[in-house]
Design a protein around this motif. Structure first.
Motif, mmCIF file in Angstrom:
data_model
loop_
_atom_site.group_PDB
_atom_site.id
_atom_site.type_symbol
_atom_site.label_atom_id
_atom_site.label_comp_id
_atom_site.label_asym_id
_atom_site.label_seq_id
_atom_site.Cartn_x
_atom_site.Cartn_y
_atom_site.Cartn_z
ATOM 1 N N GLN A 1 0.834 -1.201 0.000
ATOM 2 C CA GLN A 1 0.000 0.000 0.000
ATOM 3 C C GLN A 1 0.871 1.255 0.000
ATOM 4 O O GLN A 1 0.570 2.233 -0.694
ATOM 5 C CB GLN A 1 -0.928 -0.017 1.211
ATOM 6 C CG GLN A 1 -2.033 -1.058 1.131
ATOM 7 C CD GLN A 1 -2.775 -1.235 2.443
ATOM 8 O OE1 GLN A 1 -2.537 -0.509 3.412
ATOM 9 N NE2 GLN A 1 -3.685 -2.198 2.496
ATOM 10 N N GLU B 1 7.370 -3.493 -12.814
ATOM 11 C CA GLU B 1 6.860 -3.836 -14.139
ATOM 12 C C GLU B 1 6.893 -5.350 -14.357
ATOM 13 O O GLU B 1 7.691 -6.064 -13.746
ATOM 14 C CB GLU B 1 7.693 -3.133 -15.217
ATOM 15 C CG GLU B 1 7.699 -1.622 -15.123
ATOM 16 C CD GLU B 1 6.320 -1.016 -15.334
ATOM 17 O OE1 GLU B 1 5.487 -1.666 -16.017
ATOM 18 O OE2 GLU B 1 6.081 0.096 -14.830
ATOM 19 N N ARG C 1 2.326 1.737 -3.471
ATOM 20 C CA ARG C 1 1.341 2.326 -4.389
ATOM 21 C C ARG C 1 1.160 3.812 -4.115
ATOM 22 O O ARG C 1 1.043 4.618 -5.050
ATOM 23 C CB ARG C 1 0.008 1.591 -4.261
ATOM 24 C CG ARG C 1 -0.030 0.254 -4.956
ATOM 25 C CD ARG C 1 -1.458 -0.243 -5.128
ATOM 26 N NE ARG C 1 -2.089 -0.525 -3.854
ATOM 27 C CZ ARG C 1 -2.049 -1.685 -3.233
ATOM 28 N NH1 ARG C 1 -1.378 -2.695 -3.772
ATOM 29 N NH2 ARG C 1 -2.661 -1.871 -2.082
ATOM 30 N N ARG C 2 1.149 4.195 -2.837
ATOM 31 C CA ARG C 2 0.992 5.614 -2.493
ATOM 32 C C ARG C 2 2.128 6.446 -3.075
ATOM 33 O O ARG C 2 1.923 7.605 -3.506
ATOM 34 C CB ARG C 2 0.958 5.782 -0.977
ATOM 35 C CG ARG C 2 0.675 7.218 -0.511
ATOM 36 C CD ARG C 2 0.741 7.339 0.989
ATOM 37 N NE ARG C 2 2.100 7.260 1.475
ATOM 38 C CZ ARG C 2 2.949 8.294 1.514
ATOM 39 N NH1 ARG C 2 2.578 9.485 1.056
ATOM 40 N NH2 ARG C 2 4.163 8.146 1.991
ATOM 41 N N LEU C 3 3.315 5.872 -3.124
ATOM 42 C CA LEU C 3 4.495 6.583 -3.624
ATOM 43 C C LEU C 3 4.737 6.316 -5.109
ATOM 44 O O LEU C 3 5.780 6.683 -5.639
ATOM 45 C CB LEU C 3 5.732 6.165 -2.817
ATOM 46 C CG LEU C 3 5.685 6.539 -1.321
ATOM 47 C CD1 LEU C 3 6.838 5.887 -0.575
ATOM 48 C CD2 LEU C 3 5.722 8.058 -1.148
ATOM 49 N N ASN C 4 3.768 5.673 -5.757
ATOM 50 C CA ASN C 4 3.863 5.370 -7.197
ATOM 51 C C ASN C 4 5.085 4.523 -7.529
ATOM 52 O O ASN C 4 5.736 4.716 -8.565
ATOM 53 C CB ASN C 4 3.887 6.666 -8.021
ATOM 54 C CG ASN C 4 2.591 7.436 -7.924
ATOM 55 O OD1 ASN C 4 1.509 6.848 -7.974
ATOM 56 N ND2 ASN C 4 2.682 8.752 -7.770
ATOM 57 N N VAL C 5 5.408 3.623 -6.645
ATOM 58 C CA VAL C 5 6.493 2.667 -6.891
ATOM 59 C C VAL C 5 5.862 1.403 -7.467
ATOM 60 O O VAL C 5 5.084 0.730 -6.787
ATOM 61 C CB VAL C 5 7.271 2.339 -5.600
ATOM 62 C CG1 VAL C 5 8.284 1.227 -5.850
ATOM 63 C CG2 VAL C 5 7.969 3.588 -5.078
ATOM 64 N N ASN C 6 6.178 1.102 -8.700
ATOM 65 C CA ASN C 6 5.583 -0.041 -9.385
ATOM 66 C C ASN C 6 6.667 -0.991 -9.874
ATOM 67 O O ASN C 6 7.763 -0.553 -10.270
ATOM 68 C CB ASN C 6 4.747 0.420 -10.579
ATOM 69 C CG ASN C 6 3.605 1.333 -10.160
ATOM 70 O OD1 ASN C 6 2.782 0.960 -9.323
ATOM 71 N ND2 ASN C 6 3.551 2.526 -10.729
#
Length: 444
Positions: free
Chosen positions: A107, A117, A110-115
């Motif tokens: 979570q 791929e 996702r809040r920090l836009n760490v994805n």
């Protein structure tokens, strides 16, 4: 199951030593190599189980009973703990708490836009397969045999990758190691040069306060019991430990008692090699310690011994009949009795049907799986280790060269890297503690 005899324990990135993020996952395929064939039992879902039930809710995100069941099975596969109803009951609570932490970490990512791929995940799986001398398809089959879905494995891999990235991005730039700190470590090492040193592995289970400590106390004791009954310490550490050493199977190398947290050093000084401690409560968590060896002074660190190793193989199918297995066993012992060097080994192994050899590889002892290090003990240069059975057949390592490490005090760069890792790991644990404190978690 094929064993990765050359599994690397460390990687170098950005000028600082980094723990590999796939340590636990790789353990899934290493730990089973030395286990009996029936040590892990695939379980079909119980028709009466509530597979669609809710195990916990983390900030309105549901952990289903199925998710928990899958993670428990993955833990069994990775740690070598026999998959029995009693053992499931023992570790279920600890696994669920770890899964809650993982949900909090995802979570936050996702809040920090760490994805992560898909291509990164695929590459990670390929590296795991390569290090385990397997294909990705063989990994899938291995998971299926343990009743584990590939999704469960991929979820854990991506979570590990994302959290490491979060910690590095958020706190890496804030960590500074002063020269005075390095000087202090060097001074202490020089003062303790004639004092005992211990080769130590650790497991750290953190808690947020007295109530939380009481909740996890019994779980940590159960982990100790499982390891004393035979579960590999390094595999359990990879799965449960919240220390930076987790990805290395808990290995923190050679240390003086004074380098360990308050209360831990006193316990270690009263332990003998091979012992596993009871849980040791400290201000921030419970430590479980394994003393693997001890020596006096700053003598040579055997983990820095350099080996040149050649892998030789006598192919054998997994379903080979007993007669074929016995024949290969005789051939392996004959090969071991005759081999005298890596120059002669390739021709000698080819005398046997489909026998193969690989080019020698240079490796540090510390970068080898613990079982491989143990297999190499007392094997002379030019001779071969005891044979092991893998999916590919019967395998041995021929020792082409062995250069023992020289006794030395760590360099300033090594100390700087160690202090950096410790501080970054501590910041990551504090951040997870804050996430727990602010979360709404409901256990069902």
């Amino acid at each position: 199951m094929k064993q990765d005899m050359f599994a690397s324990a460390k990687t170098l990135a950005g000028g600082r030593l980094r723990r590999p993020i796939f340590g636990f996952t790789l353990a899934c395929f290493i730990a089973l190599a030395a286990l009996p064939a029936d040590a892990v039992i695939a379980q079909e879902p119980d028709a009466t189980s509530d597979s669609q039930g809710i195990a916990a809710v983390v900030n309105d995100q549901i952990i289903s009973s199925y998710d928990l069941e899958q993670r428990v099975k993955l833990v069994m596969v990775s740690s070598g703990i026999p998959n029995t109803a009693e053992n499931v009951s023992r570790i279920r609570g600890q696994v669920l708490r770890s899964l809650v932490d993982e949900y909090l970490q995802r979570q936050e990512a996702r809040r920090l836009n760490v994805n992560i791929e898909r291509t990164e995940l695929d590459s990670a799986l390929e590296r795991i397969a390569q290090r385990s001398n397997m294909t990705v398809e063989q990994i899938d089959e291995f998971l299926k045999e343990g009743g584990v879905s590939r999704t469960a494995l991929e979820t854990q891999i991506s979570s590990e990758m994302a959290w490491q990235r979060v910690v590095q991005q958020q706190f890496g730039p804030l960590v500074t190691v002063g020269q005075g700190e390095v000087d202090e470590v060097l001074r202490r090492l020089e003062e303790e040069a004639d004092q005992p040193r211990y080769l130590v592995s650790e497991i750290l289970i953190t808690f947020d306060g007295p109530v939380h400590a009481e909740e996890i106390s019994a779980g940590t004791q159960r982990l100790v019991e499982q390891m004393r009954e035979g579960a590999p310490f390094e595999a359990v550490a990879r799965q449960f430990s919240q220390s930076a050493s987790a990805a290395n199977g808990g290995d923190i190398g050679w240390v003086h008692a004074s380098q360990l947290p308050d209360g831990v050093g006193d316990v270690v000084t009263n332990m003998q090699p091979g012992m596993i401690s009871d849980p040791i409560r400290t201000v921030n968590g419970f430590y479980i310690i394994q003393v693997r060896s001890m020596q006096t002074g700053t003598g040579a660190d055997p983990m820095r011994d350099q080996y040149s190793l050649m892998l030789v193989r006598l192919p054998l199918t997994p379903d080979a009949d007993p007669a074929a297995v016995s024949r290969r066993a005789r051939e392996a012992q004959e090969f071991r009795s005759q081999v005298a060097s890596c120059e002669s080994a390739p021709a000698l192994i080819r005398k046997y049907l489909s026998g193969t050899s690989e080019a020698p590889r240079q490796v540090l002892a510390g970068n080898l799986d613990p079982r491989t290090r143990q297999a190499l003990a007392n094997v002379a240069v030019g001779k071969a280790t005891e044979p092991i059975r893998s999916e590919a057949g019967v395998e041995m390592l021929v020792v082409c060269g062995h250069k023992p490490a020289q006794g030395e005090i760590p360099t300033r760069e090594q100390i700087d890297n160690s202090l950096y890792e410790q501080q970054l790991s501590m910041m990551g644990r504090r951040h997870l503690r804050d996430l727990r404190r602010d979360a709404v978690v409901v256990y069902r």
